[in-house]
Scaffold this motif. Structure first.
Motif: not given
Ligand SMILES: *Cc1c(COP(=O)(O)O)cnc(C)c1O
Length: 362
Positions: A103, A126, A130, A155, A158, A268, A274
């Motif tokens: 990630t 993030h 993600q 993000a 998210a 993900t 995401h």
């Protein structure tokens, strides 16, 4: 040219900006307040304080939590420089912690080993849109009584286990720079459920002022303008739509390249939503070309592939000069292998087809 990013600006933004210009109230005012209210509601928190950019939101968050000299803040070395430099801005020391391979976010298993008696917060990022694996990070933070600051610059919208990023830690910081998932030209937002932190932040962004020309703490001029807020209000209404488009574009790209030997599409976390600020692949040694050659080839064919980030923070001159010598192997490997392909909301189907075609032919 298929650019790596492109803001989507409609007639509503233009009209809103013109209304502000006609009103004569250009600096902080009603629209900033409206933007804050709507943003807090969107993220699902009690308070939002608008700032002039994402870096100032981070600086303000750290200052509002009372973090300063002799304090340490645990964070990722694999992020935009502002994540680390904002810690330096309050006089504290960023203590880097390596990332997860899949990630590119902080590895929860490695955080405990970085905690000392000087640790005052965990600053999570993030990355690429993600969310970090927040359940174990929240557990560690609770166990050591450490506040979590979320760098949500990449993000907005998210989610982790159905909760929006920015609402998971103590403070969340967003950026509305022109390349982000939503923009205000430049701009930022600090969000929190803690009234005291919100109040401090509001003073810090306005010269430390608590009453007219009475200054209680060291502050800055980090205020957002009504002009930027007018754009922000319009963009926020379209953020979910933009993010859906990014997610669709990402799955199109993954379908197109997933069988290519040596290229790893983004992975993900199943409990995370995401929002693909970046669509980032890993170009391994099994691929036919080195990463930089693939990038050059794409760029030569007018596809704006880019590397975020080619040098991890601890290897930057700034940090080397401060005496950082430790290695963070996953961050270093990522910086050598990642490549981001255009994924933004204004791509056409033919753009996506072209990107896949060029990568497949490489
Ligand atoms: C963009 C960004 C920032 C800084 O935001 P600005 O609005 O450009 O100051 C901070 N952290 C990350 C991860 C970013 O991507």
């Amino acid at each position: 040219m298929i650019t790596i990013s492109k803001p989507v600006i409609g007639e509503d933004e233009k009209k809103a900006v013109k209304e502000v210009l006609d009103s004569g109230f250009l600096a902080q005012g009603d629209l900033v307040e409206e933007f804050e209210k709507r943003f807090a509601q969107y993220v699902g928190v009690k308070y939002a304080v608008a700032t002039n950019n994402g870096t100032s939101a981070l600086h303000t968050a750290l200052a509002a939590l009372g973090i300063g000299r002799h304090d340490e803040v645990i964070t990722t070395p694999f992020s935009f420089i502002a994540t680390g430099s904002s810690v330096l801005m309050v006089g504290a020391k960023p203590v880097f912690c390596d990332i997860e391979q899949q990630t590119y976010n902080l590895d929860p298993r490695k955080i405990k080993g970085r905690i000392t008696e000087r640790t005052k917060a965990i600053l999570v990022v993030h990355l690429y849109g993600q969310p970090c694996d927040m359940t174990p990070i929240l557990e560690i933070a609770a166990h050591y009584h450490l506040p979590i600051i979320e760098d949500c610059a990449q993000a907005p919208g998210a989610e982790y286990n159905g909760r929006k990023v920015g609402s998971l830690g103590k403070v969340g910081c967003f950026s509305f720079y022109a390349t982000k998932n939503m923009t205000a030209g430049e701009g930022g937002m600090l969000v929190t459920n803690d009234g005291e932190t919100a109040e401090k932040a509001r003073m810090i962004i306005n010269h430390g002022q608590n009453k007219k020309y009475l200054h209680a703490v060291l502050g800055y001029n980090y205020r957002l303008t009504n002009i930027a807020a007018a754009i922000g209000v319009c963009q926020l209404q379209k953020l979910d739509e933009f993010n859906e488009k990014r997610r669709e574009n990402a799955s199109f790209l993954t379908d197109g390249i997933k069988t290519i030997k040596g290229l790893l599409p983004p992975r993900t976390n199943p409990v995370a939503k995401h929002v693909f600020h970046q669509y980032t692949i890993r170009v391994t040694n099994d691929f036919t070309l080195p990463r930089d050659t693939l990038k050059k080839k794409l760029n030569a064919l007018d596809i704006g592939a880019a590397v975020y980030y080619p040098v991890p923070m601890h290897k930057q001159e700034l940090f080397k000069r401060l005496g950082y010598t430790e290695d963070f192997p996953e961050a270093e490997k990522a910086s050598e292998q990642v490549l981001s392909l255009p994924v933004h909301a204004s791509l056409l189907e033919e753009d996506l087809e072209r990107i896949v075609e060029v990568v497949c032919d490489a």
